[in-house]
Motif scaffolding. Sequence first.
Motif, PDB file in Angstrom:
ATOM      1  N   ARG A   1       0.837  -1.201   0.000  1.00 20.79           N
ATOM      2  CA  ARG A   1       0.000   0.000   0.000  1.00 20.79           C
ATOM      3  C   ARG A   1       0.869   1.245   0.000  1.00 20.79           C
ATOM      4  NH1 ARG A   1      -1.468   3.585   3.859  1.00 20.79           N
ATOM      5  NH2 ARG A   1      -0.467   2.333   5.494  1.00 20.79           N
ATOM      6  N   PRO A   2       0.719   2.131  -0.995  1.00 22.70           N
ATOM      7  CA  PRO A   2       1.426   3.417  -0.927  1.00 22.70           C
ATOM      8  C   PRO A   2       0.870   4.246   0.225  1.00 22.70           C
ATOM      9  CG  PRO A   2       0.671   2.943  -3.167  1.00 22.70           C
ATOM     10  CD  PRO A   2      -0.018   1.973  -2.255  1.00 22.70           C
ATOM     11  N   ALA A   3       1.741   4.722   1.100  1.00 19.87           N
ATOM     12  CA  ALA A   3       1.319   5.511   2.255  1.00 19.87           C
ATOM     13  C   ALA A   3       1.610   6.993   2.066  1.00 19.87           C
ATOM     14  CB  ALA A   3       2.028   5.009   3.519  1.00 19.87           C
ATOM     15  N   LEU A   4       2.612   7.293   1.271  1.00 20.56           N
ATOM     16  CA  LEU A   4       3.044   8.684   1.095  1.00 20.56           C
ATOM     17  C   LEU A   4       3.614   8.816  -0.312  1.00 20.56           C
ATOM     18  CD1 LEU A   4       3.098  10.820   3.519  1.00 20.56           C
ATOM     19  CD2 LEU A   4       5.573  10.574   3.450  1.00 20.56           C
ATOM     20  N   ILE A   5       3.291   9.917  -0.981  1.00 21.88           N
ATOM     21  CA  ILE A   5       3.828  10.168  -2.311  1.00 21.88           C
ATOM     22  C   ILE A   5       4.274  11.624  -2.364  1.00 21.88           C
ATOM     23  CG2 ILE A   5       1.574  10.747  -3.305  1.00 21.88           C
ATOM     24  CD1 ILE A   5       2.544   9.326  -5.878  1.00 21.88           C
ATOM     25  N   ALA A   6       5.398  11.883  -3.008  1.00 19.50           N
ATOM     26  CA  ALA A   6       5.923  13.249  -3.091  1.00 19.50           C
ATOM     27  C   ALA A   6       6.396  13.538  -4.505  1.00 19.50           C
ATOM     28  CB  ALA A   6       7.081  13.452  -2.107  1.00 19.50           C
ATOM     29  N   ARG A   7       6.207  14.789  -4.911  1.00 20.25           N
ATOM     30  CA  ARG A   7       6.770  15.274  -6.165  1.00 20.25           C
ATOM     31  C   ARG A   7       7.639  16.491  -5.886  1.00 20.25           C
ATOM     32  NH1 ARG A   7       2.307  14.975 -11.108  1.00 20.25           N
ATOM     33  NH2 ARG A   7       2.141  12.700 -11.154  1.00 20.25           N
ATOM     34  N   ALA A   8       8.679  16.635  -6.663  1.00 21.47           N
ATOM     35  CA  ALA A   8       9.589  17.762  -6.481  1.00 21.47           C
ATOM     36  C   ALA A   8      10.134  18.205  -7.826  1.00 21.47           C
ATOM     37  CB  ALA A   8      10.753  17.379  -5.555  1.00 21.47           C
ATOM     38  N   TRP A   9      10.244  19.517  -7.988  1.00 22.42           N
ATOM     39  CA  TRP A   9      10.984  20.072  -9.120  1.00 22.42           C
ATOM     40  C   TRP A   9      12.437  20.236  -8.697  1.00 22.42           C
ATOM     41  CZ3 TRP A   9       9.624  20.344 -14.021  1.00 22.42           C
ATOM     42  CH2 TRP A   9       8.274  20.339 -14.351  1.00 22.42           C
ATOM     43  N   ARG A  10      13.337  19.692  -9.520  1.00 27.20           N
ATOM     44  CA  ARG A  10      14.774  19.898  -9.325  1.00 27.20           C
ATOM     45  C   ARG A  10      15.247  20.802 -10.453  1.00 27.20           C
ATOM     46  NH1 ARG A  10      18.262  14.654  -8.199  1.00 27.20           N
ATOM     47  NH2 ARG A  10      17.682  14.166 -10.348  1.00 27.20           N
ATOM     48  N   ILE A  11      15.856  21.927 -10.073  1.00 30.45           N
ATOM     49  CA  ILE A  11      16.175  22.963 -11.056  1.00 30.45           C
ATOM     50  C   ILE A  11      17.648  23.349 -10.976  1.00 30.45           C
ATOM     51  CG2 ILE A  11      13.824  23.873 -10.928  1.00 30.45           C
ATOM     52  CD1 ILE A  11      14.953  26.184  -9.226  1.00 30.45           C
ATOM     53  N   LEU A  12      18.096  24.028 -12.025  1.00 32.05           N
ATOM     54  CA  LEU A  12      19.442  24.597 -12.000  1.00 32.05           C
ATOM     55  C   LEU A  12      19.535  25.685 -10.945  1.00 32.05           C
ATOM     56  CD1 LEU A  12      20.492  25.067 -15.752  1.00 32.05           C
ATOM     57  CD2 LEU A  12      21.606  23.611 -14.051  1.00 32.05           C
ATOM     58  N   ARG A  13      20.634  25.712 -10.226  1.00 28.40           N
ATOM     59  CA  ARG A  13      20.857  26.779  -9.266  1.00 28.40           C
ATOM     60  C   ARG A  13      21.036  28.110  -9.993  1.00 28.40           C
ATOM     61  NH1 ARG A  13      21.909  25.578  -4.009  1.00 28.40           N
ATOM     62  NH2 ARG A  13      22.118  23.357  -3.498  1.00 28.40           N
ATOM     63  N   ALA A  14      20.494  29.163  -9.414  1.00 30.40           N
ATOM     64  CA  ALA A  14      20.673  30.491  -9.994  1.00 30.40           C
ATOM     65  C   ALA A  14      22.139  30.901  -9.895  1.00 30.40           C
ATOM     66  CB  ALA A  14      19.805  31.507  -9.243  1.00 30.40           C
ATOM     67  N   PRO A  15      22.650  31.661 -10.868  1.00 32.45           N
ATOM     68  CA  PRO A  15      24.031  32.153 -10.767  1.00 32.45           C
ATOM     69  C   PRO A  15      24.199  33.055  -9.557  1.00 32.45           C
ATOM     70  CG  PRO A  15      22.866  33.190 -12.596  1.00 32.45           C
ATOM     71  CD  PRO A  15      21.975  32.108 -12.100  1.00 32.45           C
ATOM     72  N   ASP A  16      25.410  33.073  -8.996  1.00 27.21           N
ATOM     73  CA  ASP A  16      25.671  33.863  -7.794  1.00 27.21           C
ATOM     74  C   ASP A  16      25.393  35.344  -7.993  1.00 27.21           C
ATOM     75  OD1 ASP A  16      26.399  31.586  -6.424  1.00 27.21           O
ATOM     76  OD2 ASP A  16      28.549  31.833  -6.809  1.00 27.21           O
ATOM     77  N   ASP A  17      25.536  35.826  -9.233  1.00 28.52           N
ATOM     78  CA  ASP A  17      25.344  37.262  -9.476  1.00 28.52           C
ATOM     79  C   ASP A  17      23.939  37.578  -9.985  1.00 28.52           C
ATOM     80  OD1 ASP A  17      25.572  36.107 -11.962  1.00 28.52           O
ATOM     81  OD2 ASP A  17      27.059  37.525 -12.734  1.00 28.52           O
ATOM     82  N   PHE A  18      22.998  36.627  -9.851  1.00 24.43           N
ATOM     83  CA  PHE A  18      21.622  36.926 -10.257  1.00 24.43           C
ATOM     84  C   PHE A  18      21.086  38.047  -9.371  1.00 24.43           C
ATOM     85  CE2 PHE A  18      17.063  36.390 -10.760  1.00 24.43           C
ATOM     86  CZ  PHE A  18      16.955  36.084 -12.109  1.00 24.43           C
ATOM     87  N   PRO A  19      20.428  39.056  -9.961  1.00 31.00           N
ATOM     88  CA  PRO A  19      20.005  40.214  -9.152  1.00 31.00           C
ATOM     89  C   PRO A  19      18.961  39.848  -8.104  1.00 31.00           C
ATOM     90  CG  PRO A  19      19.056  40.304 -11.360  1.00 31.00           C
ATOM     91  CD  PRO A  19      20.076  39.220 -11.379  1.00 31.00           C
ATOM     92  N   GLY A  20      19.062  40.482  -6.926  1.00 30.18           N
ATOM     93  CA  GLY A  20      18.080  40.276  -5.888  1.00 30.18           C
ATOM     94  C   GLY A  20      16.742  40.887  -6.271  1.00 30.18           C
TER      95      GLY A  20
END
Length: 265
Positions: free
Chosen positions: A94-113
């Motif tokens: 029996r499935p008790a728990l199911i999860a979905r997640a988006w895995r994405i590229l990390r933003a560049p360090d100099d991406f503007p705030g």
Amino acid sequence: MDPFYRQLDAGRYESTAATSGPWRADAQHAGPPSALLARQMELHDPRDGMRLADVRTDILGPVPVAPLTVTVQTLRAGRSMELLEATASADDGRPALIARAWRILRAPDDFPGLAASGDATPPDSPDDTPARAGSPIPGATENGYGRSVEWRFVSGGSGTGGSSIVWGRQLNALVDDEEPSAWQRVLVLADSGGGVTFSVDPGRHRFINCDLYVALERDLEGEWLRMDVASRAAGGHGGIVHDVLSDARGRIGVGLQAMVAQNVG
């Protein structure tokens, strides 16, 4: 202190007593298994420069304090974003728990705030807040999960109107003796939003979540998670728990739970 899980073989885990929830010794609190599914998704075909952006967990039924089998699949592959799905099943299949997640590229360090970048330091800290022993829910068991997490309330708490500001941290490992990842630490705690704001008589009213959604703009730094959380209910409709998540440097994301609100007495 025991970890929440011991790995038996690839994708199979023994659930220890540390996972047991506030009401039943044989059913898990949803925080540890949500973190376990996130761990499996983090380990699934990892790529440098990628991070989990959000995790949506759906609770399909009681999660037994028993061996769990976790499977992961990629639903949508891509160079900059991919959708993963993980399922935890009991021995009966029996499935008790199911999860979905988006895995994405990390933003560049100099991406503007952008607006509300979350860099403002919180006005309080766990060092200035006394620890509270045991479960934050009156009448709940002090065993299992209640002994595996430390809470330090800045304001509010159970029975005080449905809102709280609280710092929390897990005290044991998630799996064996390995160091939990930032995402794992957040999910172990975030499912407790309804617990740290619990303000109804459990003998007369039920207020339980059927899911947990967490989105993080950046990773948690350190062990402590700050939760600025409110439980809300509308008669004739339903309820939600809304949570602003922070660490010592500032805001890191949000949590949301859909709640079943019922009279039982």
